[in-house]
Each structure stands twice: as structure tokens, then as C-alpha cells.
Design a protein around this motif. Structure first.
Motif, PDB file in Angstrom:
ATOM      1  N   ARG A  64      22.147 -23.466  -4.369  1.00  0.00           N
ATOM      2  CA  ARG A  64      21.463 -23.687  -3.251  1.00  0.00           C
ATOM      3  C   ARG A  64      22.672 -23.871  -2.094  1.00  0.00           C
ATOM      4  NH1 ARG A  64      19.944 -23.491   1.023  1.00  0.00           N
ATOM      5  NH2 ARG A  64      18.076 -24.234   2.114  1.00  0.00           N
ATOM      6  N   ALA A  65      23.509 -24.417  -1.932  1.00  0.00           N
ATOM      7  CA  ALA A  65      24.590 -24.699  -1.064  1.00  0.00           C
ATOM      8  C   ALA A  65      25.188 -23.312  -0.872  1.00  0.00           C
ATOM      9  CB  ALA A  65      25.645 -25.776  -1.441  1.00  0.00           C
ATOM     10  N   ARG A  66      25.414 -22.559  -2.040  1.00  0.00           N
ATOM     11  CA  ARG A  66      26.121 -21.369  -1.987  1.00  0.00           C
ATOM     12  C   ARG A  66      25.091 -20.271  -0.909  1.00  0.00           C
ATOM     13  NH1 ARG A  66      27.010 -16.588  -5.451  1.00  0.00           N
ATOM     14  NH2 ARG A  66      28.994 -15.652  -4.565  1.00  0.00           N
ATOM     15  N   ASP A  67      23.888 -20.386  -1.274  1.00  0.00           N
ATOM     16  CA  ASP A  67      22.960 -19.799  -0.360  1.00  0.00           C
ATOM     17  C   ASP A  67      23.227 -19.662   1.032  1.00  0.00           C
ATOM     18  OD1 ASP A  67      21.821 -18.632  -2.765  1.00  0.00           O
ATOM     19  OD2 ASP A  67      19.904 -19.859  -2.730  1.00  0.00           O
ATOM     20  N   ASP A  68      23.316 -21.035   1.413  1.00  0.00           N
ATOM     21  CA  ASP A  68      23.534 -21.371   2.777  1.00  0.00           C
ATOM     22  C   ASP A  68      24.978 -20.607   3.245  1.00  0.00           C
ATOM     23  OD1 ASP A  68      21.140 -22.701   3.334  1.00  0.00           O
ATOM     24  OD2 ASP A  68      22.333 -24.702   3.487  1.00  0.00           O
ATOM     25  N   GLU A  69      25.790 -20.510   2.377  1.00  0.00           N
ATOM     26  CA  GLU A  69      27.143 -20.005   2.834  1.00  0.00           C
ATOM     27  C   GLU A  69      27.186 -18.638   2.931  1.00  0.00           C
ATOM     28  OE1 GLU A  69      31.624 -20.471   0.960  1.00  0.00           O
ATOM     29  OE2 GLU A  69      29.900 -19.537  -0.428  1.00  0.00           O
ATOM     30  N   LEU A 109      29.848 -31.635   1.725  1.00  0.00           N
ATOM     31  CA  LEU A 109      29.239 -31.044  -0.015  1.00  0.00           C
ATOM     32  C   LEU A 109      30.199 -30.093  -0.436  1.00  0.00           C
ATOM     33  CD1 LEU A 109      27.058 -31.913  -2.035  1.00  0.00           C
ATOM     34  CD2 LEU A 109      25.805 -29.847  -0.995  1.00  0.00           C
ATOM     35  N   TRP A 110      30.581 -29.058   0.309  1.00  0.00           N
ATOM     36  CA  TRP A 110      31.510 -27.834   0.010  1.00  0.00           C
ATOM     37  C   TRP A 110      32.835 -28.486  -0.335  1.00  0.00           C
ATOM     38  CZ3 TRP A 110      36.096 -26.390   1.993  1.00  0.00           C
ATOM     39  CH2 TRP A 110      36.524 -25.219   1.461  1.00  0.00           C
ATOM     40  N   VAL A 111      33.305 -29.118   0.320  1.00  0.00           N
ATOM     41  CA  VAL A 111      34.646 -29.959   0.004  1.00  0.00           C
ATOM     42  C   VAL A 111      34.680 -30.878  -1.433  1.00  0.00           C
ATOM     43  CG1 VAL A 111      36.440 -31.475   0.469  1.00  0.00           C
ATOM     44  CG2 VAL A 111      35.700 -29.928   2.429  1.00  0.00           C
ATOM     45  N   GLU A 112      33.523 -31.565  -1.695  1.00  0.00           N
ATOM     46  CA  GLU A 112      33.277 -32.367  -2.625  1.00  0.00           C
ATOM     47  C   GLU A 112      33.340 -31.363  -3.803  1.00  0.00           C
ATOM     48  OE1 GLU A 112      30.115 -35.618  -4.384  1.00  0.00           O
ATOM     49  OE2 GLU A 112      29.716 -34.477  -2.631  1.00  0.00           O
ATOM     50  N   ALA A 113      32.488 -30.478  -3.827  1.00  0.00           N
ATOM     51  CA  ALA A 113      32.141 -29.522  -5.068  1.00  0.00           C
ATOM     52  C   ALA A 113      33.554 -28.704  -5.032  1.00  0.00           C
ATOM     53  CB  ALA A 113      31.318 -28.458  -4.879  1.00  0.00           C
ATOM     54  N   TYR A 114      34.206 -28.249  -4.228  1.00  0.00           N
ATOM     55  CA  TYR A 114      35.634 -27.666  -4.407  1.00  0.00           C
ATOM     56  C   TYR A 114      36.418 -28.512  -5.225  1.00  0.00           C
ATOM     57  CZ  TYR A 114      39.330 -24.467  -2.858  1.00  0.00           C
ATOM     58  OH  TYR A 114      40.263 -23.411  -2.651  1.00  0.00           O
ATOM     59  N   ALA A 115      36.691 -29.679  -4.830  1.00  0.00           N
ATOM     60  CA  ALA A 115      37.460 -30.450  -5.440  1.00  0.00           C
ATOM     61  C   ALA A 115      37.128 -30.995  -7.088  1.00  0.00           C
ATOM     62  CB  ALA A 115      37.937 -31.936  -4.847  1.00  0.00           C
ATOM     63  N   ARG A 116      36.062 -31.158  -6.777  1.00  0.00           N
ATOM     64  CA  ARG A 116      35.523 -31.428  -8.466  1.00  0.00           C
ATOM     65  C   ARG A 116      35.472 -30.127  -9.540  1.00  0.00           C
ATOM     66  NH1 ARG A 116      31.918 -35.993  -9.023  1.00  0.00           N
ATOM     67  NH2 ARG A 116      31.891 -35.567 -11.387  1.00  0.00           N
ATOM     68  N   SER A 117      35.485 -29.063  -8.899  1.00  0.00           N
ATOM     69  CA  SER A 117      35.572 -28.072  -9.717  1.00  0.00           C
ATOM     70  C   SER A 117      36.957 -27.659 -10.212  1.00  0.00           C
ATOM     71  CB  SER A 117      35.041 -26.578  -8.927  1.00  0.00           C
ATOM     72  OG  SER A 117      36.052 -26.295  -8.134  1.00  0.00           O
ATOM     73  N   LEU A 118      37.991 -28.148  -9.468  1.00  0.00           N
ATOM     74  CA  LEU A 118      39.501 -28.194  -9.765  1.00  0.00           C
ATOM     75  C   LEU A 118      39.497 -29.366 -11.019  1.00  0.00           C
ATOM     76  CD1 LEU A 118      41.097 -27.806  -6.626  1.00  0.00           C
ATOM     77  CD2 LEU A 118      40.441 -25.949  -7.972  1.00  0.00           C
TER      78      LEU A 118
END
Length: 204
Positions: A64-69, A109-118
Motif C-alpha cells: 500500500r505504501a508503494r502504491d502511494d510512491e 515509514l519508507w525509511v523504516e521499511a528500507y532499513a528493515r529490508s536490509l
């Protein structure tokens, strides 16, 4: 035989949208189904039924966040075509969106998800960082003047993305809009003369 994903029900879409608003406010790292369900008028049992698991819900929220992006990227493509297609213009238009107060919750939220994916490459966050890099590079590819040197063109796109990402992290950490925006404007002045369409030379 491959299975086709079932379409989301109206109730599932409604709860996802409520959960997304909750995640924008509270983040995802400490997400717990019970307080989330209470906040959005549901129950953990219903959320597990609709999304399969907590990880399934997180994946749905990231999508859903990616949809906004992606919606923003589509609008940037349209605006850039009207303003004159080049990387400097794309950086300016993108920064206007990134630096706006209404966008801050999504970007955190994007920064959080970016870091967690690493950190957790096998979890529900898997591939989020790589996917978002690819999304943004795709935008920059579309607005970049053609360059016969593919390596140079890729380096220019990567530099533009690095400048935007670094400026975003700085702004979120410090809130110093004027200083960070001045750096973005400096970047635009430095690169704009180099990004004019290449002169094909005199016609033969």
C-alpha cells in the motif's frame, strides 16, 4: 497449476486502508495485532483471517505504501514532461514532494521499511529496498536526455538518486528545510548545464 490470488473484499480493503493510516502514525517495527485491531475497529482474529498472518499484513501495508510512491512517480513523469525533461527538473519536482510536511509520515515509514529490508532480508520486508531503488531509477531513466554512453547515464541517475535519498534522511533527522533545500538547489545548478540534450551535430 498456479493459483490466482483472490481479489480483496471491500472489508479487507477498508481495514487495510485503516491499518495503513495507523502504520503511518505508529510505524511498523513494533506493530502488534491487538492494539492495531482495536484502533481500526476490528479484531486480531479477523485480521489473521483476511491477511493470513502478521507478516502477510505487513506485506500488504508495504504494498500500500508503494502504491502511494508509484502514484507520485506517475505524477512526476507527467509534470516533468510539461516542465522540460531532464534530471535536474525531476530532482526539483521530487524534492518538492519529499520535503512537504504531508509526506513526512509516508517517508518515515519508507525509511523504516528500507532499513528493515536490509537487516531482515528473508522477512516480510524482503526486497523492499531494492524494489524502491529500481522504481526511482526507472523514473530518472524516463526523464533523462539520451546519452550514447550508457555507463555515464547510469552514473548520473544514481548520483541524482543518492542526492535525494541523502537529503531526505538529513531532513527527517534535523528538520532543517532551508539548509537541505539549498544543497538540492546547488546540485541542480551544478548538473543542469551538463544535462542538455546532446547536439547531434550538423546534418549531412
Amino acid at each position: 497449476m498456479s493459483q490466482t490470488a483472490r481479489p480483496a473484499s471491500a472489508r479487507e480493503q477498508e481495514l487495510l486502508e485503516r491499518a495503513y493510516r495507523y502504520a503511518l502514525d505508529q510505524g511498523l517495527s513494533g506493530l502488534s495485532l491487538r492494539p492495531l485491531a482495536a484502533a481500526i475497529g476490528s479484531s486480531p482474529r479477523v485480521l489473521l483471517f483476511l491477511f493470513g498472518s502478521k507478516d502477510g499484513l505487513i506485506k500488504a501495508l508495504l504494498a500500500r505504501a508503494r502504491d502511494d510512491e508509484l502514484d507520485f512517480l506517475a505524477r512526476t513523469r507527467a509534470n516533468d514532461q510539461g516542465a522540460g525533461s531532464d534530471l535536474a527538473t525531476a530532482v526539483r519536482l521530487t524534492w518538492q514532494w519529499l520535503s512537504g510536511e504531508p509526506t513526512r509520515p509516508l517517508l518515515k515509514l519508507w525509511v523504516e521499511a528500507y532499513a528493515r529490508s536490509l537487516i531482515e532480508p528473508d522477512g516480510p520486508w524482503a526486497h523492499f529496498a531494492r524494489q524502491t531503488v529500481e522504481d526511482w531509477l526507472a523514473l530518472l531513466t524516463e526523464v533523462q536526455p539520451q546519452d550514447p554512453n550508457a555507463a555515464t547515464a547510469m552514473a548520473e541517475r544514481t548520483l541524482a538518486l543518492a542526492v535525494l535519498r541523502g537529503a531526505l534522511l538529513d531532513l527527517l533527522a534535523t528538520g532543517d528545510f532551508e539548509r537541505v533545500t539549498a544543497a538540492i538547489e546547488r546540485y541542480q545548478r551544478l548538473v543542469a548545464p551538463q544535462q542538455q540534450p546532446r547536439d547531434p551535430g550538423p546534418a549531412s
